[in-house]
Design an enzyme around this catalytic site. Sequence first.
Site, PDB file in Angstrom:
ATOM      1  N   TRP A 149     -24.109 -23.807  52.192  1.00 52.40           N
ATOM      2  CA  TRP A 149     -25.271 -22.916  52.225  1.00 52.40           C
ATOM      3  C   TRP A 149     -26.540 -23.580  51.697  1.00 52.40           C
ATOM      4  CZ3 TRP A 149     -26.713 -23.051  47.277  1.00 52.40           C
ATOM      5  CH2 TRP A 149     -25.745 -23.103  46.275  1.00 52.40           C
ATOM      6  N   ASN A 150     -26.445 -24.760  51.080  1.00 55.31           N
ATOM      7  CA  ASN A 150     -27.632 -25.318  50.427  1.00 55.31           C
ATOM      8  C   ASN A 150     -28.613 -25.975  51.407  1.00 55.31           C
ATOM      9  OD1 ASN A 150     -25.708 -27.353  50.832  1.00 55.31           O
ATOM     10  ND2 ASN A 150     -26.435 -28.555  49.094  1.00 55.31           N
ATOM     11  N   SER A 227     -17.468 -27.443  48.941  1.00 61.23           N
ATOM     12  CA  SER A 227     -16.859 -27.657  47.632  1.00 61.23           C
ATOM     13  C   SER A 227     -15.543 -28.414  47.753  1.00 61.23           C
ATOM     14  CB  SER A 227     -16.607 -26.314  46.949  1.00 61.23           C
ATOM     15  OG  SER A 227     -15.576 -25.603  47.607  1.00 61.23           O
ATOM     16  N   GLU A 248     -17.133 -33.996  53.329  1.00 64.88           N
ATOM     17  CA  GLU A 248     -18.059 -34.382  52.260  1.00 64.88           C
ATOM     18  C   GLU A 248     -18.009 -33.270  51.225  1.00 64.88           C
ATOM     19  OE1 GLU A 248     -22.651 -34.841  50.932  1.00 64.88           O
ATOM     20  OE2 GLU A 248     -22.243 -34.392  53.033  1.00 64.88           O
ATOM     21  N   CYS A 282     -25.660 -31.814  46.465  1.00 68.57           N
ATOM     22  CA  CYS A 282     -24.426 -32.474  46.027  1.00 68.57           C
ATOM     23  C   CYS A 282     -24.674 -33.874  45.482  1.00 68.57           C
ATOM     24  CB  CYS A 282     -23.405 -32.511  47.159  1.00 68.57           C
ATOM     25  SG  CYS A 282     -24.018 -33.274  48.669  1.00 68.57           S
TER      26      CYS A 282
END
Length: 426
Positions: A149-150, A227, A248, A282
């Site tokens: 979502w980022n 995640s 990733e 991340c």
Amino acid sequence: MDHRAMYIDGRWQDFPDLDRIEVENPADERVIATIPEADAVIARQALSAAKAAQQTWAARPAIERARAVRALAALVEQSAETLAVSLVAEQGKPISQARGEVAGAVTFLTHAAESARRIEGDIMPSDNPDEEIMIRRLPRGVVVGLTAWNYPLALAARKLGPALVAGNTFVLLSHEITPLAGLNLAALADQAGLPAGVFNVITGRGASAGRALVESPLSDLVTMTGSTRAGREIFRSAADRLKVLSLELGGKAPFIVMEDADLDHAVDAAVAARFANCGQVCTCNERMYLHRDIADEFMRRFVARTRALRIGDPMGDPDLGPKVSRVEIDKIENLVEAAIAKGAEPILRGGRLTGGEYAKGHWIAPTVLEVADNTNPIMQSELFGPVVPFLRVDGFEDAVAKANDSEYGLSAYLFTRDIGRMMRVS
């Protein structure tokens, strides 16, 4: 409020019998859209459409597939401001950073299109007479994209472009927190004239729709950004079919500053790398290792810069917008409390913001902690927010040893003038 449908086989399909998920603006908690919650049946329908379209798509010359991806990139660029405003509304990043994400999506698509002429093979001599071995690079088939979502638009574009240019078709599960970016990309793909079934976008939750996409015999490769917990679940789900995965996952990037570093440059980088997108990256600066000789001066400058950061309405382009959700703030607060209980000392105590302009929304101010022990949970667990711990180190070897004492491995930062150290650390 937007009532969105899913894009399957070249058509927008609403599925009125499905439950719907509300999409919230993290700055004021308004519901800005609803999306259908896809189930395993819908996932299979999207995969079937992609499977039916794949051979015809793969039969086209790579350069022709690349033209379609270039056309999509051009439309993304033309729609940049509309896409950026939509990103702000569903994800909360400041508008300049949202514009940067759109520009990144254009770059990812364009770069993929440029690779069309570089799909090569090999002809090798054989051990047998009158025989040669030919190796050709062929598409996998149907690719499933699971995004975080980022950076919902940039991540979708980064996965989609290479897959399409290589001759695969694609099914995207647009993350339920930020689903509008993927649906907006589908609308532009439709406008660009991508054939039906080549790009499909469904909405729903990873535990149901995502699992169905991963476990289905119709999907050939799964590319996921998210995640570590979700990555492990995908790994298990894909194991029975030995499915090809590209994952990733989380990061806990160490930020090492040596005694010979340019401190102004290092502080600028530390602030940018920690607080961009409210720390929801991340590859963020997640833990700092500072040489004892410069630690006090570095922190004096760093804390001063951090105190001065502006937090507010992301459309006003502050330094920090809101966190994406209340759940994410709860996670950060729990980690900070656990760190302090284990001996971390607050140098700057931020935390949840409430009242006044922060009465609605998911607001959090930066926190800076000093720790004396690398085993402190805040040095070992991914934060994904505007909190940064630091630890004093005795030298280069000490810093590298502590940086490597982690379950994570994704990115790292080193500030020194010594080229030998740079080469050794990498």
